[in-house]
Design a protein around this motif. Structure first.
Motif, PDB file in Angstrom:
ATOM      1  N   ASP A  65      21.380  60.069  12.428  1.00 29.38           N
ATOM      2  CA  ASP A  65      22.769  59.633  12.210  1.00 29.38           C
ATOM      3  C   ASP A  65      23.283  58.801  13.375  1.00 29.38           C
ATOM      4  OD1 ASP A  65      22.949  61.037   9.803  1.00 29.38           O
ATOM      5  OD2 ASP A  65      23.410  62.904  10.851  1.00 29.38           O
ATOM      6  N   SER A  66      22.701  59.022  14.576  1.00 31.76           N
ATOM      7  CA  SER A  66      23.167  58.284  15.752  1.00 31.76           C
ATOM      8  C   SER A  66      21.983  57.879  16.627  1.00 31.76           C
ATOM      9  CB  SER A  66      24.150  59.132  16.557  1.00 31.76           C
ATOM     10  OG  SER A  66      23.503  60.280  17.071  1.00 31.76           O
ATOM     11  N   LEU A  67      22.174  56.789  17.366  1.00 29.81           N
ATOM     12  CA  LEU A  67      21.140  56.268  18.261  1.00 29.81           C
ATOM     13  C   LEU A  67      21.789  55.686  19.504  1.00 29.81           C
ATOM     14  CD1 LEU A  67      18.627  54.190  16.088  1.00 29.81           C
ATOM     15  CD2 LEU A  67      18.058  56.167  17.485  1.00 29.81           C
ATOM     16  N   SER A  68      21.069  55.765  20.628  1.00 26.51           N
ATOM     17  CA  SER A  68      21.527  55.131  21.866  1.00 26.51           C
ATOM     18  C   SER A  68      20.525  54.041  22.256  1.00 26.51           C
ATOM     19  CB  SER A  68      21.622  56.159  22.994  1.00 26.51           C
ATOM     20  OG  SER A  68      22.580  57.140  22.665  1.00 26.51           O
ATOM     21  N   VAL A  69      21.036  52.861  22.556  1.00 27.04           N
ATOM     22  CA  VAL A  69      20.174  51.731  22.908  1.00 27.04           C
ATOM     23  C   VAL A  69      20.737  51.027  24.143  1.00 27.04           C
ATOM     24  CG1 VAL A  69      19.171  49.551  22.094  1.00 27.04           C
ATOM     25  CG2 VAL A  69      19.542  51.413  20.474  1.00 27.04           C
ATOM     26  N   VAL A  70      19.846  50.611  25.037  1.00 30.64           N
ATOM     27  CA  VAL A  70      20.291  50.007  26.305  1.00 30.64           C
ATOM     28  C   VAL A  70      20.981  48.660  26.070  1.00 30.64           C
ATOM     29  CG1 VAL A  70      18.539  51.178  27.700  1.00 30.64           C
ATOM     30  CG2 VAL A  70      18.045  48.921  26.778  1.00 30.64           C
ATOM     31  N   ASN A  71      22.017  48.412  26.864  1.00 24.43           N
ATOM     32  CA  ASN A  71      22.789  47.173  26.698  1.00 24.43           C
ATOM     33  C   ASN A  71      22.813  46.304  27.951  1.00 24.43           C
ATOM     34  OD1 ASN A  71      24.456  48.672  28.337  1.00 24.43           O
ATOM     35  ND2 ASN A  71      26.345  48.112  27.268  1.00 24.43           N
ATOM     36  N   ASP A  72      21.988  46.636  28.955  1.00 20.81           N
ATOM     37  CA  ASP A  72      21.998  45.841  30.196  1.00 20.81           C
ATOM     38  C   ASP A  72      20.675  45.116  30.453  1.00 20.81           C
ATOM     39  OD1 ASP A  72      20.565  48.134  30.705  1.00 20.81           O
ATOM     40  OD2 ASP A  72      21.637  48.656  32.555  1.00 20.81           O
ATOM     41  N   GLN A  73      19.854  44.997  29.433  1.00 18.50           N
ATOM     42  CA  GLN A  73      18.670  44.131  29.492  1.00 18.50           C
ATOM     43  C   GLN A  73      18.927  42.986  28.511  1.00 18.50           C
ATOM     44  OE1 GLN A  73      15.109  46.470  28.676  1.00 18.50           O
ATOM     45  NE2 GLN A  73      15.835  48.115  29.987  1.00 18.50           N
TER      46      GLN A  73
ATOM     47  N   LYS B 143       9.284  49.038  34.757  1.00 14.69           N
ATOM     48  CA  LYS B 143      10.608  48.421  34.909  1.00 14.69           C
ATOM     49  C   LYS B 143      10.682  47.162  34.040  1.00 14.69           C
ATOM     50  CE  LYS B 143      13.731  46.859  38.609  1.00 14.69           C
ATOM     51  NZ  LYS B 143      14.120  45.560  38.039  1.00 14.69           N
ATOM     52  N   ARG B 144      11.728  47.053  33.235  1.00 16.36           N
ATOM     53  CA  ARG B 144      11.929  45.878  32.390  1.00 16.36           C
ATOM     54  C   ARG B 144      12.736  44.818  33.127  1.00 16.36           C
ATOM     55  NH1 ARG B 144       9.186  49.858  29.765  1.00 16.36           N
ATOM     56  NH2 ARG B 144       8.913  49.375  27.564  1.00 16.36           N
ATOM     57  N   PRO B 145      12.477  43.537  32.823  1.00 13.88           N
ATOM     58  CA  PRO B 145      13.329  42.490  33.409  1.00 13.88           C
ATOM     59  C   PRO B 145      14.770  42.664  32.924  1.00 13.88           C
ATOM     60  CG  PRO B 145      11.362  41.543  32.362  1.00 13.88           C
ATOM     61  CD  PRO B 145      11.422  42.974  31.958  1.00 13.88           C
ATOM     62  N   GLY B 146      15.720  42.584  33.834  1.00 10.94           N
ATOM     63  CA  GLY B 146      17.120  42.708  33.442  1.00 10.94           C
ATOM     64  C   GLY B 146      17.606  41.502  32.653  1.00 10.94           C
TER      65      GLY B 146
ATOM     66  N   ILE C 278      25.191  53.704  10.938  1.00 14.50           N
ATOM     67  CA  ILE C 278      24.670  54.569  12.011  1.00 14.50           C
ATOM     68  C   ILE C 278      25.598  54.509  13.215  1.00 14.50           C
ATOM     69  CG2 ILE C 278      23.156  52.744  12.946  1.00 14.50           C
ATOM     70  CD1 ILE C 278      21.115  55.176  13.356  1.00 14.50           C
ATOM     71  N   ASP C 279      25.747  55.629  13.887  1.00 11.12           N
ATOM     72  CA  ASP C 279      26.558  55.689  15.106  1.00 11.12           C
ATOM     73  C   ASP C 279      25.689  55.175  16.251  1.00 11.12           C
ATOM     74  OD1 ASP C 279      28.357  56.235  17.104  1.00 11.12           O
ATOM     75  OD2 ASP C 279      27.863  58.377  17.198  1.00 11.12           O
ATOM     76  N   LEU C 280      25.926  53.920  16.648  1.00  9.66           N
ATOM     77  CA  LEU C 280      25.092  53.278  17.669  1.00  9.66           C
ATOM     78  C   LEU C 280      25.837  53.237  18.992  1.00  9.66           C
ATOM     79  CD1 LEU C 280      22.329  51.787  17.954  1.00  9.66           C
ATOM     80  CD2 LEU C 280      23.578  49.656  17.547  1.00  9.66           C
ATOM     81  N   GLN C 281      25.230  53.848  20.019  1.00  5.31           N
ATOM     82  CA  GLN C 281      25.849  53.924  21.341  1.00  5.31           C
ATOM     83  C   GLN C 281      25.133  53.011  22.331  1.00  5.31           C
ATOM     84  OE1 GLN C 281      28.636  55.810  22.000  1.00  5.31           O
ATOM     85  NE2 GLN C 281      28.638  56.278  19.797  1.00  5.31           N
ATOM     86  N   ALA C 282      25.913  52.264  23.120  1.00  3.56           N
ATOM     87  CA  ALA C 282      25.351  51.422  24.182  1.00  3.56           C
ATOM     88  C   ALA C 282      25.221  52.243  25.462  1.00  3.56           C
ATOM     89  CB  ALA C 282      26.258  50.226  24.428  1.00  3.56           C
TER      90      ALA C 282
ATOM     91  N   TYR D 284      18.006  55.677  30.415  1.00  5.10           N
ATOM     92  CA  TYR D 284      16.776  55.717  29.618  1.00  5.10           C
ATOM     93  C   TYR D 284      15.608  55.236  30.486  1.00  5.10           C
ATOM     94  CZ  TYR D 284      13.664  55.143  25.567  1.00  5.10           C
ATOM     95  OH  TYR D 284      12.623  55.246  24.679  1.00  5.10           O
ATOM     96  N   PRO D 285      15.223  56.056  31.474  1.00  7.84           N
ATOM     97  CA  PRO D 285      14.160  55.641  32.400  1.00  7.84           C
ATOM     98  C   PRO D 285      12.797  55.507  31.701  1.00  7.84           C
ATOM     99  CG  PRO D 285      14.792  57.934  32.801  1.00  7.84           C
ATOM    100  CD  PRO D 285      15.747  57.398  31.785  1.00  7.84           C
TER     101      PRO D 285
END
Length: 281
Positions: A172-180, A253-256, A238-242, A248-249
């Motif tokens: 029902d909900s998901l968290s996804v990174v918003n700074d890459q 390391k991903r490029p920013g 869906i409840d999508l959270q930034a 989320y380590p």
């Protein structure tokens, strides 16, 4: 014209198979890693001796970014030794190599799109092995096109879009990174760009254009933006959270920031590039 494709079971390999019927003038030979193992030099030579290709598109790669941190030897074997084997055989058979590389060769500290002239500085094993593979190709055989791309997705294989659709159906909900920040790349668009390069070279062979090219779709977004658009287009509630990357380590390391400048490929080969949010399947 004969074109062989390595890594045929991956998403770019499958995308090339999808568009192949549109190019009847090309005799394609698709090989999975089990059929053409780029880490086996003799295997490569035997395939090339059978098919005598004019072009080789290398989509075979070790792409498990996080796993590479604990499997550096395996990543090196495929991404460096494999690339070196393939380009040696290309040189022996006078075959032009189109090799797929990645935005992970950069550290992500830029504030404007990366050009082909910007200095690479990978932060993890995957990016380093892909850069070392590029260097091996450049050292061994001048007749190559290295295409750096980013955030590849399609209806084939495993990718972020398919993962989001699966998770969206399960939760029902998901968290996804918003700074890459980067740009999604439709694998079929990438496949078409590769065809454009091949046909342009075949029409007017010149050594002037060999080298590195960037290709992704146009625009930029975060992974959160990408996920949001996927759910929007597929009409999934869906409840999508930034969230920040720090929440989320990951082992690697991903490029920013890894937006790629496409000016060169557009200018040299006339490649038309669609906006990323207009190409979601």
């Amino acid at each position: 014209m004969v074109v062989i494709v390595t890594g045929a079971s991956g998403q770019l390999g499958q995308s090339l198979q999808f568009i192949a019927p549109n190019y009847p003038e090309i005799e394609f030979h698709f090989y999975t890693s089990g059929e053409l193992n780029i880490t086996d030099l003799e295997n490569c030579k035997n395939i090339f001796a059978e098919t005598k290709p004019d072009f080789c598109i290398n989509t075979a790669a070790y792409t498990a970014v996080d796993k590479a941190e604990s499997e550096p030897e395996k990543a090196h074997l495929i991404n460096v030794t494999g690339a070196a084997n393939l380009v040696k055989v290309c040189k022996e058979f006078d075959t032009i190599l189109l090799h797929i590389s990645t935005d992970f060769v950069f550290d992500g500290k830029a504030s404007k799109p990366y050009t082909e002239e910007d200095l690479p500085n990978p932060t993890g094993v995957y990016g380093q092995t892909k850069l070392d593979g590029e260097k091996a190709i450049q050292k061994i055989w001048e007749k190559h096109f290295i295409i750096r791309t980013s955030w590849v997705y399609s209806q084939f294989g495993n990718n972020f879009m398919k993962t989001m659709l699966r998770l969206g159906a399960e939760r029902d909900s998901l968290s996804v990174v918003n700074d890459q920040i980067g740009t999604p790349t439709n694998a079929v668009d990438l496949a078409e760009a590769l065809m454009k390069i091949i046909l342009a070279y075949n029409l007017q062979p010149t050594t002037d254009n060999f080298g590195i090219f960037n290709f992704s779709n146009e625009g930029q977004c975060s992974w959160y933006d990408f996920a949001k658009k996927i759910f929007e287009i597929n009409k999934m509630e869906i409840d999508l959270q930034a969230i920040p990357s720090s929440s989320y380590p990951t082992p690697a390391k991903r490029p920013g920031y890894s937006v790629l400048d496409k000016s060169k490929i557009k200018e040299v080969f006339g490649v038309e590039v669609s906006l990323w949010d207009r190409k979601l399947i």
